[in-house]
Design an enzyme around this catalytic site. Structure first.
Site, PDB file in Angstrom:
ATOM      1  N   TYR A 262     -22.063 -43.558  49.106  1.00  0.00           N
ATOM      2  CA  TYR A 262     -20.772 -43.517  49.753  1.00  0.00           C
ATOM      3  C   TYR A 262     -19.863 -43.140  50.779  1.00  0.00           C
ATOM      4  CZ  TYR A 262     -16.661 -39.233  49.654  1.00  0.00           C
ATOM      5  OH  TYR A 262     -15.469 -38.855  50.458  1.00  0.00           O
ATOM      6  N   ASP A 297     -18.980 -43.012  40.895  1.00  0.00           N
ATOM      7  CA  ASP A 297     -17.626 -42.052  41.059  1.00  0.00           C
ATOM      8  C   ASP A 297     -17.150 -42.810  41.797  1.00  0.00           C
ATOM      9  OD1 ASP A 297     -16.763 -39.065  42.559  1.00  0.00           O
ATOM     10  OD2 ASP A 297     -19.340 -39.819  41.714  1.00  0.00           O
ATOM     11  N   LYS A 369     -23.976 -36.020  36.801  1.00  0.00           N
ATOM     12  CA  LYS A 369     -22.845 -35.612  37.243  1.00  0.00           C
ATOM     13  C   LYS A 369     -21.410 -35.668  36.466  1.00  0.00           C
ATOM     14  CE  LYS A 369     -20.558 -33.763  41.015  1.00  0.00           C
ATOM     15  NZ  LYS A 369     -19.985 -33.888  42.546  1.00  0.00           N
TER      16      LYS A 369
END
Length: 518
Positions: A262, A297, A369
């Site tokens: 990320y 995500d 998650k």
């Protein structure tokens, strides 16, 4: 729970490919350290405080020794030598490193075993502090049990930590199981951790050790008042990811967003720096029993969620491999995925179910998650509420672990208390009304859901084979993940990486890695 067809041999092959990819990176990690990692070890030994300009003492000491070309020997070496040279406390030793007239070269004088002996009680205290916080968390969770899954996760972020504490309790009262304080915008790019409680912040609230304590008090109060354990979450990423991980460990947080990919892709943190810092941060996380949340995500916010769904799965395999090398167990790996397919695409709901169910089956013990729709929200609050309800329906049907709730005001402003309340109310309705839906349905063997699941796994396998062939360093450079390209020596923080000396010295890391015991 319904299942989709899944080629177990192909899943095993994916794990094998991911393992090889992670091994390549681990070889680099084992030969390097960073300014952020060494600051973390000083903090673990008890070094604290800032100078009259607000610069943390750990930064001053580490930057001085890095500039002198000595960081690769490990800051604990110089801390221990200062103790043997007459420093009265750890703090006094650190101040000598930061402000002393001469820099200790580390040559001559006491042996490494003598230095290790001088640090021994402080090494024990550092590890016991983490262990004590873990036990306190586990004892409280045993006394006051968490809610059932999917756990409802909401964000508070006013900029003022004291207002965040009030909002955290309000969210818990309304039904939230997890409260996250999102960080101030661009904190991940700061190469230091602000000190003390903060009352100003843009787009969020600064992650500091004192701020962690303030929210922990609030969530503990909510736990005891509402009779349901409330989890606390913050963000351990960017240039200070290992320092924040240590803070989370000793201040008894439950979860940390922690993912080098990320930071590399979305914050342009140098990949060499971030992979090393991730490993160190996860060593502390593993010891503390915290749960990580990874950020795959986010790939679907910059890349198409249908065409690039497999990149999320491939990255999850890699992140799992990284986490295992840092000592985490499956139950600590909160791998991330998201509901980001264009809602106007025909059968988008079925494709979302396919992705969610496949990931749930591949990682059955992981606290997955599940992230809400954001990319296709445009400010229509009524449609956004329906969009979030569909997301909730997939979450409860496929038995996701952690569900970050969508807000109907997503594309308008930071959610207000009432926005959060309405989201929690709608989620409570869907989770209750469809509680056992997943137990009652089956997917057609060759239907849309099953076919899509097979396709995503096949494409993830192909991508992992390519990444192994080219290395993850080069794969990131070609935009294999999130359609974002980064270079191995580019990005922020590369100058903060140092090659370890052959005699690199770090008793705390030795304990965390299982190379020595207390």
């Amino acid at each position: 729970m319904p299942t989709v067809p899944m080629d177990e041999d192909k899943v095993a092959e994916c794990r094998g490919l991911a393992s090889d990819i992670a091994d390549d990176v681990q070889r680099y990690i084992d030969r390097h350290t960073t300014v952020g990692a060494e600051r973390t070890f000083l903090r673990a030994y008890g070094v604290d405080g800032v100078d009259d300009q607000g610069a943390p003492l750990v930064n001053l000491a580490v930057d001085r020794y890095h500039k002198a070309g000595l960081l690769g020997r490990g800051m604990p070496l110089f801390l221990g030598r200062a103790l043997l040279d007459g420093a009265s406390t750890i703090q006094d030793a650190a101040e000598r490193l930061a402000y002393g007239h001469e820099i200790d070269s580390g040559e001559g004088g006491p042996s490494l075993e003598e230095v290790r002996g001088a640090l021994a009680p402080h090494t024990t205290a550092a590890i016991e502090r983490i262990d004590r916080a873990r036990k306190e968390r586990e004892d409280l969770k045993e006394r006051v049990r968490p809610g059932g899954t999917p756990l409802r996760y909401v964000i508070v972020a006013t900029g003022n930590i004291y207002d965040d504490a009030v909002q955290a309790k309000a969210a818990a009262y309304a039904g939230a199981d997890i409260v996250a304080v999102i960080r101030a915008t661009a904190q991940s790019l700061l190469d230091y951790v602000p000190h003390g409680a903060t009352t100003e912040g843009y787009g969020g609230t600064f992650a500091t050790q004192e701020n962690f304590r303030i929210i922990r008090r609030a969530t503990d109060e909510a736990t005891n008042e509402y009779g349901r354990y409330i989890h606390q979450t913050n963000y351990s990423s960017g240039l200070c990811m290992s320092e924040i991980a240590w803070m989370g460990a000793v201040e008894r947080l439950d979860m940390l967003l922690n993912d080098a990919m990320y930071g590399i892709l979305f914050r342009d943190i140098n990949m060499c720096r971030n992979f090393v810092d991730q490993y160190v941060s996860r060593r502390f996380i593993a010891r503390s029993g915290l749960i990580i949340n990874t950020g795959e995500d986010n790939y679907l916010t910059t890349a198409d969620a249908v065409e690039k769904a497999h990149t999320v799965l491939a990255s999850q395999f890699i992140n799992e491999a990284f986490a295992k090398r840092a000592g985490l167990v499956d139950e600590q790996m909160g791998l991330g995925h998201a509901y980001e397919i264009n809602p106007w695409l025909e059968d988008s709901f079925l494709m979302e179910i396919a992705q969610a169910q496949l990931i749930r089956q591949i990682f059955p013990r992981h606290p997955i998650k599940w992230m809400p729709p954001t990319k296709h929200k445009v400010g229509d609050i009524f449609f956004a509420h329906v969009h979030d309800a569909m997301f909730n329906l997939v979450g409860v049907t496929t038995n996701q672990s952690i569900e970050l709730l969508g807000m109907f005001s997503e594309a308008i402003h930071n959610p207000m208390l009432m926005d959060r309340y309405l989201s929690l109310k709608a989620t409570r309705y869907v989770f209750g009304a469809a509680k056992h839906l997943g137990d009652e349905i089956e997917f057609k063997k060759d239907g849309i859901v099953a076919t899509r699941a097979r396709q995503v796994l096949d494409e993830a396998h192909e991508l992992l084979a390519e990444v192994k062939r080219d290395s993850i360093w080069d794969a990131i450079g070609t935009g294999a993940f999130a359609d974002v390209k980064r270079t191995r020596t580019g990005g922020k923080g590369y100058r903060g990486v140092a090659e370890r000396s052959p005699d690199y010295f770090n008793p705390v890391l030795d304990v965390l890695e299982g190379k020595s015991s207390l």
